[in-house]
Design a protein around this motif. Structure first.
Motif, mmCIF file in Angstrom:
data_model
loop_
_atom_site.group_PDB
_atom_site.id
_atom_site.type_symbol
_atom_site.label_atom_id
_atom_site.label_comp_id
_atom_site.label_asym_id
_atom_site.label_seq_id
_atom_site.Cartn_x
_atom_site.Cartn_y
_atom_site.Cartn_z
ATOM 1 N N ILE A 13 0.857 -1.058 0.063
ATOM 2 C CA ILE A 13 0.072 0.170 0.072
ATOM 3 C C ILE A 13 0.968 1.360 -0.155
ATOM 4 N N GLY A 14 0.641 2.021 -1.001
ATOM 5 C CA GLY A 14 1.528 3.293 -1.079
ATOM 6 C C GLY A 14 2.749 3.050 -1.855
ATOM 7 N N ILE B 214 0.470 -7.454 -5.448
ATOM 8 C CA ILE B 214 -0.529 -6.243 -5.839
ATOM 9 C C ILE B 214 0.017 -5.067 -5.128
ATOM 10 N N ALA B 215 0.321 -3.969 -5.965
ATOM 11 C CA ALA B 215 1.064 -2.695 -5.376
ATOM 12 C C ALA B 215 -0.015 -1.516 -5.627
ATOM 13 N N ASP C 61 -7.743 4.272 -4.186
ATOM 14 C CA ASP C 61 -7.576 4.190 -2.782
ATOM 15 C C ASP C 61 -7.532 2.974 -2.252
ATOM 16 N N ALA C 62 -6.594 2.730 -1.318
ATOM 17 C CA ALA C 62 -6.273 1.326 -1.002
ATOM 18 C C ALA C 62 -7.322 0.673 -0.109
ATOM 19 N N ILE C 63 -7.974 1.574 0.766
ATOM 20 C CA ILE C 63 -9.068 0.944 1.585
ATOM 21 C C ILE C 63 -10.160 0.442 1.081
ATOM 22 N N PRO C 64 -11.019 1.261 0.011
ATOM 23 C CA PRO C 64 -11.963 0.437 -0.691
ATOM 24 C C PRO C 64 -11.638 -0.587 -1.401
ATOM 25 N N LEU D 10 -7.707 -5.282 7.700
ATOM 26 C CA LEU D 10 -6.274 -5.566 6.968
ATOM 27 C C LEU D 10 -5.963 -6.911 7.523
ATOM 28 N N LEU D 11 -5.699 -6.945 8.787
ATOM 29 C CA LEU D 11 -5.365 -8.049 9.419
ATOM 30 C C LEU D 11 -6.213 -9.451 9.094
#
Length: 207
Positions: free
Chosen positions: A33-34, A54-55, A84-87, A126-127
């Motif tokens: 992520i990022g 996946i980046a 946006d990584a979260i959704p 995420l965990l």
């Protein structure tokens, strides 16, 4: 097990990113992520041909630079994602689908500490996407950031972190190269998800 008194993340309220296509998840699957301009992602994919990464990068100009380099190298084990990584994570990933996660030099959010990764309710989700014994790697050049993250890992997420100084020869990201060249200390925290670790999202799948 996470603290049930924590503020709960609500994945059902998140819409899919524009143009979202659910990916085919390979094994072993890693997530960054990022990713910035993709320095770490490209090296990881080249050095680990049997691992899939996946980046995700949100900033358009950085992503364009990354995607162009990835296309030139034709790495079939790397997927560059502009989102946006979260959704994206909510809509794309199944429980226990990740063998590892990279959070390399995230924005320290000096004016909004609630947006730091381990401070966010999303971190529990995420965990839940990580397999047992999967490792999460967090790196930063800010000592107070890594100290806070270590405390949150122990007290809020009931995890046992390992924190250490990054080797001076490391060149995983453009930020890391710059910080180490200036003589700064960079810090890394590794988190291993224990077997049997439970979250409130272990059975949650986006319909």
């Amino acid at each position: 097990m996470t603290d049930v008194n924590l503020r709960q993340f609500k994945p059902e309220k998140l819409f899919a990113p524009r143009g979202f296509v659910k990916p085919q998840i390979e094994s072993p699957q890693y997530l960054e992520i990022g990713a910035g301009r993709g320095k770490h992602a490209l090296m990881f994919a080249q050095d680990n041909p049997n691992k899939h990464l996946i980046a995700i990068e949100r900033t358009r100009n950085k992503f364009n630079d990354f995607a162009e380099k990835a296309e030139q190298l034709s790495l079939n084990n790397l997927k560059a994602v502009h989102a946006d990584a979260i959704p994206w994570v909510v809509h794309a990933l199944e429980p226990k689908s990740l063998a590892g996660v990279f959070l390399l030099y995230p924005n320290p959010e000096p004016k909004n500490p609630s947006q730091r990764w381990l401070n966010m309710p999303f971190f529990e989700f995420l965990l839940s996407r990580m397999q047992d014994k999967a490792k999460l790697v967090l790196a930063t050049n800010i000592q107070s950031y890594i100290e806070e993250a270590e405390q949150l890992a122990r007290n809020q997420w009931q995890l046992e972190p390992s924190v250490f100084a990054v080797d001076k020869s490391s060149q995983r990201t453009h930020f890391e190269v710059k910080y180490l060249a200036r003589g700064e200390t960079c810090w890394q925290m590794d988190l291993i998800k224990p077997e049997g670790y439970q979250t409130r999202f272990d059975d949650w799948v986006k319909e």
